[in-house]
Design a protein around this motif. Structure first.
Motif, PDB file in Angstrom:
ATOM      1  N   ASN A  32       0.832  -1.205   0.000  1.00 24.09           N
ATOM      2  CA  ASN A  32       0.000   0.000   0.000  1.00 24.09           C
ATOM      3  C   ASN A  32       0.866   1.255   0.000  1.00 24.09           C
ATOM      4  N   ASP A  33       0.362   2.288  -0.600  1.00 19.82           N
ATOM      5  CA  ASP A  33       0.989   3.606  -0.526  1.00 19.82           C
ATOM      6  C   ASP A  33      -0.112   4.660  -0.556  1.00 19.82           C
ATOM      7  N   GLU A  34       0.275   5.872  -0.385  1.00 21.91           N
ATOM      8  CA  GLU A  34      -0.699   6.969  -0.385  1.00 21.91           C
ATOM      9  C   GLU A  34      -0.663   7.741  -1.703  1.00 21.91           C
ATOM     10  N   VAL A  35      -0.042   7.159  -2.721  1.00 18.82           N
ATOM     11  CA  VAL A  35       0.152   7.855  -3.987  1.00 18.82           C
ATOM     12  C   VAL A  35      -0.767   7.326  -5.080  1.00 18.82           C
ATOM     13  N   ASN A  36      -0.783   6.010  -5.263  1.00 14.10           N
ATOM     14  CA  ASN A  36      -1.505   5.407  -6.384  1.00 14.10           C
ATOM     15  C   ASN A  36      -2.993   5.248  -6.073  1.00 14.10           C
ATOM     16  N   THR A  37      -3.801   5.460  -7.107  1.00 15.10           N
ATOM     17  CA  THR A  37      -5.256   5.347  -6.943  1.00 15.10           C
ATOM     18  C   THR A  37      -5.692   3.889  -7.049  1.00 15.10           C
ATOM     19  N   PHE A  38      -6.882   3.619  -6.555  1.00 10.23           N
ATOM     20  CA  PHE A  38      -7.454   2.282  -6.682  1.00 10.23           C
ATOM     21  C   PHE A  38      -7.540   1.897  -8.157  1.00 10.23           C
ATOM     22  N   GLU A  39      -7.969   2.833  -8.998  1.00  5.09           N
ATOM     23  CA  GLU A  39      -8.129   2.553 -10.411  1.00  5.09           C
ATOM     24  C   GLU A  39      -6.811   2.138 -11.056  1.00  5.09           C
ATOM     25  N   TRP A  40      -5.720   2.824 -10.694  1.00 10.62           N
ATOM     26  CA  TRP A  40      -4.414   2.524 -11.268  1.00 10.62           C
ATOM     27  C   TRP A  40      -3.922   1.142 -10.828  1.00 10.62           C
ATOM     28  N   VAL A  41      -4.114   0.808  -9.556  1.00 13.17           N
ATOM     29  CA  VAL A  41      -3.706  -0.503  -9.042  1.00 13.17           C
ATOM     30  C   VAL A  41      -4.542  -1.604  -9.700  1.00 13.17           C
ATOM     31  N   ILE A  42      -5.842  -1.378  -9.807  1.00 12.13           N
ATOM     32  CA  ILE A  42      -6.726  -2.358 -10.445  1.00 12.13           C
ATOM     33  C   ILE A  42      -6.315  -2.586 -11.895  1.00 12.13           C
ATOM     34  N   GLU A  43      -6.107  -1.509 -12.630  1.00 16.29           N
ATOM     35  CA  GLU A  43      -5.692  -1.620 -14.032  1.00 16.29           C
ATOM     36  C   GLU A  43      -4.366  -2.367 -14.146  1.00 16.29           C
ATOM     37  N   THR A  44      -3.434  -2.054 -13.261  1.00  9.53           N
ATOM     38  CA  THR A  44      -2.127  -2.712 -13.270  1.00  9.53           C
ATOM     39  C   THR A  44      -2.252  -4.210 -13.016  1.00  9.53           C
ATOM     40  N   LEU A  45      -3.024  -4.598 -12.007  1.00  8.42           N
ATOM     41  CA  LEU A  45      -3.179  -6.015 -11.689  1.00  8.42           C
ATOM     42  C   LEU A  45      -3.861  -6.771 -12.837  1.00  8.42           C
TER      43      LEU A  45
END
Length: 100
Positions: A32-45
């Motif tokens: 976890n971090d305080e930088v990346n959005t949920f959308e960006w993490v979801i798209e990446t995964l």
């Protein structure tokens, strides 16, 4: 009557040693971090790990609330390019040996 040789009605057990090579299993951890959005993490995964939208969304919530999550398990050689791709997208990730 005399029989020479082995008794055909006697059961014998043969001890055999079987060598199995177990490949070490590894896990790809996303932090976890305080930088990346949920959308960006979801798209990446979805793009890097091949997760469905629902699976990626669940992983991102667990990462957010628990601080980290194992998003994939497998051979180190398979996980390393995924880890590098996640890191290139600015998301923290590591590969750790799966402890059983």
């Amino acid at each position: 009557m005399s029989f020479s040789g082995t008794n055909p009605f006697t059961k014998t057990e043969v001890a055999t040693d079987v060598l199995t090579a177990e490949a070490a299993s590894w896990q790809l951890i996303v932090w976890n971090d305080e930088v990346n959005t949920f959308e960006w993490v979801i798209e990446t995964l979805m793009e890097v790990c091949g997760h469905s939208y629902e699976q990626a969304e669940q992983c991102s919530y667990i990462i957010h609330f628990k601080g980290k999550y194992s998003v994939k398990e497998g051979m180190y050689e398979d996980l390393e390019p995924m880890c590098n791709a996640i890191l290139e997208r600015g998301i923290s990730a590591t590969i750790e040996e799966l402890v059983s």
